[in-house]
Design an enzyme around this catalytic site. Structure first.
Site, PDB file in Angstrom:
ATOM      1  N   LYS A   1     -12.158  67.583 -63.852  1.00  0.00           N
ATOM      2  CA  LYS A   1     -11.022  67.767 -64.762  1.00  0.00           C
ATOM      3  C   LYS A   1     -10.157  68.953 -64.315  1.00  0.00           C
ATOM      4  O   LYS A   1     -10.498  69.641 -63.368  1.00  0.00           O
ATOM      5  CB  LYS A   1     -11.521  67.954 -66.187  1.00  0.00           C
TER       6      LYS A   1
HETATM    7  C1  LIG Z   1     -13.808  62.630 -68.794  1.00  0.00           C
HETATM    8  C2  LIG Z   1     -13.390  61.986 -70.048  1.00  0.00           C
HETATM    9  C3  LIG Z   1     -14.185  61.995 -71.203  1.00  0.00           C
HETATM   10  C4  LIG Z   1     -15.620  62.435 -71.214  1.00  0.00           C
HETATM   11  O1  LIG Z   1     -15.858  63.696 -70.779  1.00  0.00           O
HETATM   12  P1  LIG Z   1     -17.311  64.092 -70.211  1.00  0.00           P
HETATM   13  O2  LIG Z   1     -17.248  65.569 -70.100  1.00  0.00           O
HETATM   14  O3  LIG Z   1     -17.471  63.400 -68.907  1.00  0.00           O
HETATM   15  O4  LIG Z   1     -18.335  63.637 -71.212  1.00  0.00           O
HETATM   16  C5  LIG Z   1     -13.653  61.493 -72.383  1.00  0.00           C
HETATM   17  N1  LIG Z   1     -12.422  60.977 -72.424  1.00  0.00           N
HETATM   18  C6  LIG Z   1     -11.638  60.912 -71.337  1.00  0.00           C
HETATM   19  C7  LIG Z   1     -10.265  60.337 -71.457  1.00  0.00           C
HETATM   20  C8  LIG Z   1     -12.092  61.405 -70.105  1.00  0.00           C
HETATM   21  O5  LIG Z   1     -11.313  61.316 -69.023  1.00  0.00           O
END
Ligand SMILES: *Cc1c(COP(=O)(O)O)cnc(C)c1O
Length: 369
Positions: A184
């Site tokens: 992210k």
């Molecule tokens: C990455 C993501 C998540 C989940 O996050 P994690 O930390 O991997 O559990 C939820 N929603 C969206 C849109 C994402 O891209």
């Protein structure tokens, strides 16, 4: 022209993070402590909310936020069909029912008008996803929510620092849920954070992330251990100080590539209308359906040219096989904008440390398609 492979993403972590993690380890305190608290304070301040609650993942942030607002068995929660499945699984884990509404064509985010069409007397919440760094149109979503008495949880997992009408996303709905997963905008390795202005909700979230304990010896709610840890928070504190700079470079790379792509007859690069700052988790490009080319051909061309890309969310989420195993039947659902879009979006390399010459090569390769 160099022929090295250009990666779609690469970690944005430096010596400062390494130092901070070493210090955290040397401190002897690993589970939640002062660094988690400092990260919560700094992150919520950045977003513009009074409270931040650090958790173990973005999925846990969504799950806990929904549960804190009392979403549970049989409640309907409106979600977009174009997102990572975790948006939906958080709803399912609570025994609530995901109801899919369509996306807007320009920002690929949940459409308020489409939400309005699926609201019933069982609807309790809406989860707009700020897809790939774009901002969902929050004003009409919040209007609908206040008219119908619905809770809005923003899924900001792909949109750290994205702005809508001058406000940072995560501060507009009743709560925001961020992921701090490795890929992210900023990361704690694994991690997540809930942002909210509601003191009572923040308190419940803190209880729900930690065994449902009201104090050391009393468990008042059934809950997992979903805490953020000191080592991750140490990394996150440094990452947060870099977020604006990382975003500026992400935006510059994406705009450079996409401005050039818009000149190409086959490329479909929608411009999201309205007052928003897109932070480009992806640098999204599509192939015009009437161009005589296909996304598969573009992928083959990028593969042959040594350019990495993302190609994800190839099915509308209401077609995921897990839903049937839960007795949910979405065979009647057909959302035209989503059906048109899924599988068509590629993310091009746009990461903050992409060298100018690589950015140029991405453009040259697109021109040669
Ligand atoms: C990455 C993501 C998540 C989940 O996050 P994690 O930390 O991997 O559990 C939820 N929603 C969206 C849109 C994402 O891209």
């Amino acid at each position: 022209m160099s022929s090295k492979f250009i990666k779609v993403a690469t970690p944005q972590v430096g010596e400062e993070e390494i130092q901070a993690v070493v210090e955290a380890i040397k401190s002897g305190r690993y589970a939640s402590g002062p660094r988690v608290e400092a990260f919560e304070e700094a992150f919520s301040k950045y977003v513009g909310t009074s409270y931040g609650v650090g958790v173990s993942t973005g999925t846990a942030a969504l799950h806990i936020a929904l549960e804190a607002f009392g979403i549970g068995k049989g409640d309907e929660v409106i979600v977009p069909p174009l997102t990572f499945f975790a948006t939906v699984s958080a709803v399912l884990y609570l025994g609530a029912i995901p109801v899919f509404a369509d996306i807007d064509e320009d920002n690929l985010c949940l459409s308020a008008e489409s939400c309005r069409k699926v609201v019933t007397d069982k609807t309790k919440a809406i989860i707009p996803v700020h897809f790939a760094g774009a901002a969902a149109r929050m004003d009409p979503i919040m209007e609908l929510a206040s008219e119908k008495g619905l809770i809005v949880i923003e899924d900001c997992a792909q949109a750290h620092g994205t702005m809508y009408n001058g406000r940072v996303v995560g501060s507009i709905g009743h709560a925001g849920a961020f992921s701090l997963f490795a890929t992210k905008h900023i990361t704690t390795g694994e991690g997540g954070i809930i942002t909210t202005n509601d003191e009572e909700i923040a308190k419940i979230c803190k209880m729900l992330r930690s065994h449902g304990m009201s104090d050391r010896d009393t468990h008042v709610r059934l809950a997992y251990n979903n805490r953020l840890n000191e080592i991750g928070a140490a990394m996150g504190l440094v990452q947060l100080t870099k977020l604006d700079d990382l975003n500026a470079r992400r935006i510059a790379n994406s705009e450079y590539i996409l401005d050039e792509a818009r000149k190409l007859p086959w490329a479909n690069v929608p411009v999201a209308e309205g007052d928003m700052v897109h932070t480009y988790f992806w640098c999204p490009i599509m192939v015009k359906p009437d161009s005589g080319r296909t996304v598969e051909e573009l992928k083959a061309h990028l593969d042959a040219s040594g350019i990495g890309y993302r190609h994800r969310y190839v099915n509308p989420l209401y077609k995921q096989p897990v839903l049937k195993t839960l007795g949910l039947d979405y065979s009647d659902v057909f959302l035209p904008n989503a059906e048109k879009t899924v599988g068509q979006v590629l993310g091009l390399p746009n990461h903050p440390s992409l060298p100018e010459e690589d950015r140029e090569r991405v453009v040259e390769v697109l021109k040669a398609f």
